[in-house]
Design a protein around this motif. Structure first.
Motif, mmCIF file in Angstrom:
data_model
loop_
_atom_site.group_PDB
_atom_site.id
_atom_site.type_symbol
_atom_site.label_atom_id
_atom_site.label_comp_id
_atom_site.label_asym_id
_atom_site.label_seq_id
_atom_site.Cartn_x
_atom_site.Cartn_y
_atom_site.Cartn_z
ATOM 1 N N GLN A 102 0.856 -1.184 0.000
ATOM 2 C CA GLN A 102 0.000 0.000 0.000
ATOM 3 C C GLN A 102 0.892 1.232 0.000
ATOM 4 O O GLN A 102 1.944 1.223 0.627
ATOM 5 N N ARG A 103 0.429 2.268 -0.710
ATOM 6 C CA ARG A 103 1.285 3.437 -0.893
ATOM 7 C C ARG A 103 0.842 4.599 -0.010
ATOM 8 O O ARG A 103 -0.267 5.100 -0.155
ATOM 9 N N ILE A 104 1.749 4.987 0.906
ATOM 10 C CA ILE A 104 1.541 6.183 1.719
ATOM 11 C C ILE A 104 2.212 7.339 0.987
ATOM 12 O O ILE A 104 3.379 7.238 0.602
ATOM 13 N N GLN A 105 1.475 8.446 0.776
ATOM 14 C CA GLN A 105 2.100 9.638 0.179
ATOM 15 C C GLN A 105 2.558 10.534 1.316
ATOM 16 O O GLN A 105 1.771 10.873 2.191
ATOM 17 N N LYS A 106 3.826 10.927 1.270
ATOM 18 C CA LYS A 106 4.352 11.793 2.320
ATOM 19 C C LYS A 106 3.977 13.246 2.012
ATOM 20 O O LYS A 106 4.054 13.684 0.870
ATOM 21 N N CYS A 107 3.595 13.964 3.041
ATOM 22 C CA CYS A 107 3.264 15.392 2.888
ATOM 23 C C CYS A 107 4.496 16.259 3.084
ATOM 24 O O CYS A 107 4.396 17.475 3.169
ATOM 25 N N PHE A 108 5.660 15.631 3.192
ATOM 26 C CA PHE A 108 6.908 16.388 3.272
ATOM 27 C C PHE A 108 7.803 15.901 2.144
ATOM 28 O O PHE A 108 7.641 14.803 1.616
ATOM 29 N N LYS A 109 8.760 16.756 1.772
ATOM 30 C CA LYS A 109 9.609 16.464 0.630
ATOM 31 C C LYS A 109 10.986 16.057 1.105
ATOM 32 O O LYS A 109 11.665 16.820 1.786
ATOM 33 N N GLU A 110 11.388 14.840 0.728
ATOM 34 C CA GLU A 110 12.707 14.333 1.102
ATOM 35 C C GLU A 110 13.773 15.068 0.282
ATOM 36 O O GLU A 110 13.503 15.541 -0.822
ATOM 37 N N PRO A 111 15.025 15.117 0.782
ATOM 38 C CA PRO A 111 16.076 15.844 0.047
ATOM 39 C C PRO A 111 16.297 15.302 -1.363
ATOM 40 O O PRO A 111 16.641 16.046 -2.276
ATOM 41 N N TYR A 112 16.121 14.001 -1.551
ATOM 42 C CA TYR A 112 16.422 13.363 -2.843
ATOM 43 C C TYR A 112 15.181 13.280 -3.727
ATOM 44 O O TYR A 112 15.169 12.571 -4.718
ATOM 45 N N ASN A 113 14.125 13.998 -3.362
ATOM 46 C CA ASN A 113 12.891 14.027 -4.146
ATOM 47 C C ASN A 113 12.983 15.177 -5.154
ATOM 48 O O ASN A 113 13.051 16.337 -4.779
ATOM 49 N N HIS A 114 13.022 14.847 -6.449
ATOM 50 C CA HIS A 114 13.154 15.882 -7.483
ATOM 51 C C HIS A 114 11.848 16.099 -8.246
ATOM 52 O O HIS A 114 11.859 16.504 -9.393
ATOM 53 N N LEU A 115 10.722 15.801 -7.603
ATOM 54 C CA LEU A 115 9.430 15.972 -8.267
ATOM 55 C C LEU A 115 9.046 17.443 -8.349
ATOM 56 O O LEU A 115 9.310 18.223 -7.433
ATOM 57 N N ASP A 116 8.402 17.763 -9.458
ATOM 58 C CA ASP A 116 7.992 19.142 -9.703
ATOM 59 C C ASP A 116 6.474 19.297 -9.546
ATOM 60 O O ASP A 116 5.850 20.089 -10.226
ATOM 61 N N ILE A 117 5.883 18.484 -8.679
ATOM 62 C CA ILE A 117 4.419 18.486 -8.540
ATOM 63 C C ILE A 117 3.961 19.410 -7.410
ATOM 64 O O ILE A 117 2.766 19.502 -7.136
ATOM 65 N N TYR A 118 4.920 20.089 -6.749
ATOM 66 C CA TYR A 118 4.559 20.898 -5.585
ATOM 67 C C TYR A 118 4.119 22.292 -5.992
ATOM 68 O O TYR A 118 4.832 22.995 -6.686
ATOM 69 N N LYS A 119 2.923 22.684 -5.540
ATOM 70 C CA LYS A 119 2.412 24.030 -5.809
ATOM 71 C C LYS A 119 2.923 24.975 -4.734
ATOM 72 O O LYS A 119 3.012 26.171 -4.932
ATOM 73 N N SER A 120 3.243 24.407 -3.571
ATOM 74 C CA SER A 120 3.599 25.225 -2.424
ATOM 75 C C SER A 120 4.408 24.376 -1.446
ATOM 76 O O SER A 120 4.080 23.209 -1.226
ATOM 77 N N LEU A 121 5.468 24.984 -0.896
ATOM 78 C CA LEU A 121 6.276 24.262 0.089
ATOM 79 C C LEU A 121 6.829 25.245 1.117
ATOM 80 O O LEU A 121 7.368 26.296 0.759
ATOM 81 N N TYR A 122 6.689 24.939 2.375
ATOM 82 C CA TYR A 122 7.334 25.703 3.437
ATOM 83 C C TYR A 122 8.067 24.703 4.317
ATOM 84 O O TYR A 122 7.476 23.703 4.764
ATOM 85 N N ASN A 123 9.350 24.924 4.540
ATOM 86 C CA ASN A 123 10.166 23.998 5.336
ATOM 87 C C ASN A 123 10.066 22.564 4.786
ATOM 88 O O ASN A 123 10.103 21.593 5.555
ATOM 89 N N ASN A 124 9.882 22.463 3.453
ATOM 90 C CA ASN A 124 9.716 21.159 2.791
ATOM 91 C C ASN A 124 8.599 20.316 3.409
ATOM 92 O O ASN A 124 8.637 19.092 3.357
#
Ligand SMILES: [Zn+2]
Length: 563
Positions: free
Chosen positions: A291-313
């Motif tokens: 089962q896939r959990i989506q993280k609401c935080f961005k890991e350092p090695y995550n290069h996805l461009d799907i973020y509309k907004s990020l504060y403190n990753n």
């Protein structure tokens, strides 16, 4: 003024500002039936986000597939895997529509493709017709829906890409009508202690957090006590109104005390970044639970461009004595939102659950190349094979080696090289590098044999060994017998299979002339269509040759009559 307000309210019911950027009336439906989806855009799949929508075809194949607008066919591909039979149509408005897993092409395209297949003597072909060579008009039947390639049941895979960037975009942003008044469902909420010493409910490990449904429909999590930098993740799906399929959600937004900390959505992404899905999901959890959990935080090695907004990753710093209200807003593309509220108290408490001790003898530094000698084989990981540094679990052996397990995802191919010198030359020909699954069942890993070494390139961790395949493939007629009259037959079909290394190539001739056999690996079936009309005698000799991945070959011949 009054009118403006009404318009504003109308649009505010949908969360999609993005939609305004896409033409709303340009494209018709690719099918005549209502759009009921078995898969949404951005849905979480193995090593990729789903790049289109999967439209249900009433459990049937052969529904007419129409060009969604005027355009020109720019690409056609026939492949045993992936999209199977697929058409790309470029439209003057700058978008390209894509139709995948087709059963067959419309008459004009079918003739075009068959000619290339007979010229190249290959079922698998890819062609890029000149711009304007194969024009289509909106509503033309360009193909029939099917189940070819990597498809697990009849459906139409439909995409709309930017013709220039080739980035796929969410097809539901173009005014398509899909009935959906159902809010996304949240199956699980998870807390991640991220900084050294961080705790959630006195645990240094990923912690599942319970929640209950409130009278207003929102979800309220049990109060969380925490300290240090933490993050949250959810396991969720979205259901539309007319089917039970568990599809992907459109967007996830996280706020902390009213401030947006993270927001990502599936308006568009690029094929170049899609594999970074393995950094968005909790990969070890996926390995264990499927089962896939989506993280609401961005890991350092995550290069996805799907973020509309990020504060403190998206990571939250919890301080002693402070309270936080974390809200997750999970939305489908129709703007149905499920709200999950997580109250967090900053508390200093003793640790009850420690992190797992994963230490081994070998440590991977992700951005450096790493070499290991495991006895039977050597393993070479190029720099950035992995997303992060970790202790790798390696098992040496004289025949079999083990490279960790698939709780860790590899982003790039790495190389495994076996030394076959202890096997006699005759035997070596029939050896291949096999990946063994948990039940020790071997599967072929593409094996390159040269300079006394057998090499494979793979992104799959786990157990590897050399396996010998000394048995040639089998070939059995499915719908005819020797010396039979087949005048009323429209096709010939045969079963071809190979139990160990798998089928590499096959070919067939009728009276010595190459004929096109369509191969469907999911059913081990090859099929010749008599419409191809290359027969001009009553007595026909069919010859089929099949070779497996280590070169064992079998030939089947049969004579039949036809007039
Ligand atoms: Zn699909």
């Amino acid at each position: 003024m009054r009118l403006n307000l009404v318009v504003f309210l109308f649009f505010s019911t949908r969360i999609l500002v993005a939609q305004d950027n896409y033409p709303q009336d340009a494209f018709q439906s690719p099918l005549e039936i209502p759009l009921i989806l078995a898969g949404t855009f951005g849905e979480l799949r193995s090593d990729h986000f789903h790049s289109g929508i999967d439209i249900k075809t009433q459990q049937r194949e052969g529904l007419p597939v129409m060009a969604v607008a005027d355009g020109t066919v720019t690409r056609i591909k026939v492949s045993l895997w992936g999209y199977g039979k697929v058409i790309y149509v470029a439209h003057p408005n700058g978008y390209t529509s894509v139709y995948g897993h087709l059963k067959k092409f419309g008459p004009e395209l079918e003739e075009y493709v068959k000619k290339v297949q007979y010229d190249k003597q290959s079922y698998e072909v890819e062609m890029f017709p000149d711009y304007g060579e194969l024009k289509v008009t909106k509503g033309d039947v360009i193909a029939y829906s099917g189940n070819t390639g990597g498809s697990a049941g009849p459906h139409l895979h439909f995409e709309i890409r930017s013709s220039v960037s080739e980035k796929p975009t969410n097809p539901l942003l173009y005014g398509y009508e899909v009935r959906d008044a159902t809010n996304p469902t949240v199956l699980g909420l998870f807390g991640y202690p991220l900084s050294d010493g961080a705790l959630i409910n006195q645990s240094a490990k990923t912690t599942q957090i319970n929640f209950t449904k409130q009278p207003d429909g929102s979800l309220l999590a049990d109060k969380v006590s925490a300290l240090g930098t933490i993050g949250f993740g959810i396991n969720s799906f979205d259901r539309q109104d007319l089917a039970a399929n568990k599809n992907g959600v459109y967007s996830v937004k996280q706020t902390v005390n009213g401030r947006v900390y993270s927001e990502f959505d599936f308006e568009t992404f690029s094929f170049g970044e899609t594999r970074y899905i393995n950094t968005l999901i909790d990969y070890p959890y996926f390995y264990k639970n499927r089962q896939r959990i989506q993280k609401c935080f961005k890991e350092p090695y995550n290069h996805l461009d799907i973020y509309k907004s990020l504060y403190n990753n998206g990571k939250i710093d919890i301080e002693e004595g402070m309270s936080y209200q974390v809200e997750l807003l999970i939305s489908d593309i129709e703007g149905n939102i499920t709200k999950l509220i997580i109250p967090v108290e900053g508390k200093r408490e003793p640790q009850k659950v420690a992190k797992d001790d994963n230490r081994t003898d070998d440590f991977i530094i992700a951005d450096k190349p790493n070499n290991f000698d495991l006895g039977a084989a050597k393993v070479y990981f190029p720099a950035n094979t992995f997303y992060e540094d970790f202790y790798i679990n390696l098992k040496k052996g004289t025949d079999t080696i083990a490279i960790h397990d698939n709780s860790v995802a590899a982003h790039r191919n790495f190389t495994i090289s076996f030394d076959p010198s202890k096997y006699p030359l005759e035997e070596r020909k029939q050896l291949f590098i096999a990946h063994l699954d948990e039940d020790l069942r071997p599967s072929y890993s593409k094996t390159y044999k040269r300079d006394g070494s057998f090499t494979t390139r793979t992104r799959t961790l786990g157990t590897y060994t050399l396996v010998r395949d000394s048995v040639a493939p089998t070939i059995r007629p499915k719908n005819f017998k020797e010396k039979q009259w087949l005048s009323n037959y429209s096709y010939l079909s045969l079963d071809i299979s190979d139990d160990l290394s798998g089928i590499d190539t096959y070919s067939a001739t009728l009276n010595g002339e190459w004929i096109l056999m369509e191969y469907e690996p999911k059913t081990n079936t090859i099929t010749y269509n008599f419409d191809d009309k290359i027969l001009n005698t009553n007595e026909c000799e069919l010859k089929v040759t099949v070779t497996d991945n280590v070169g064992n070959s079998n030939t089947f011949t049969s004579t039949f009559f036809r007039k």
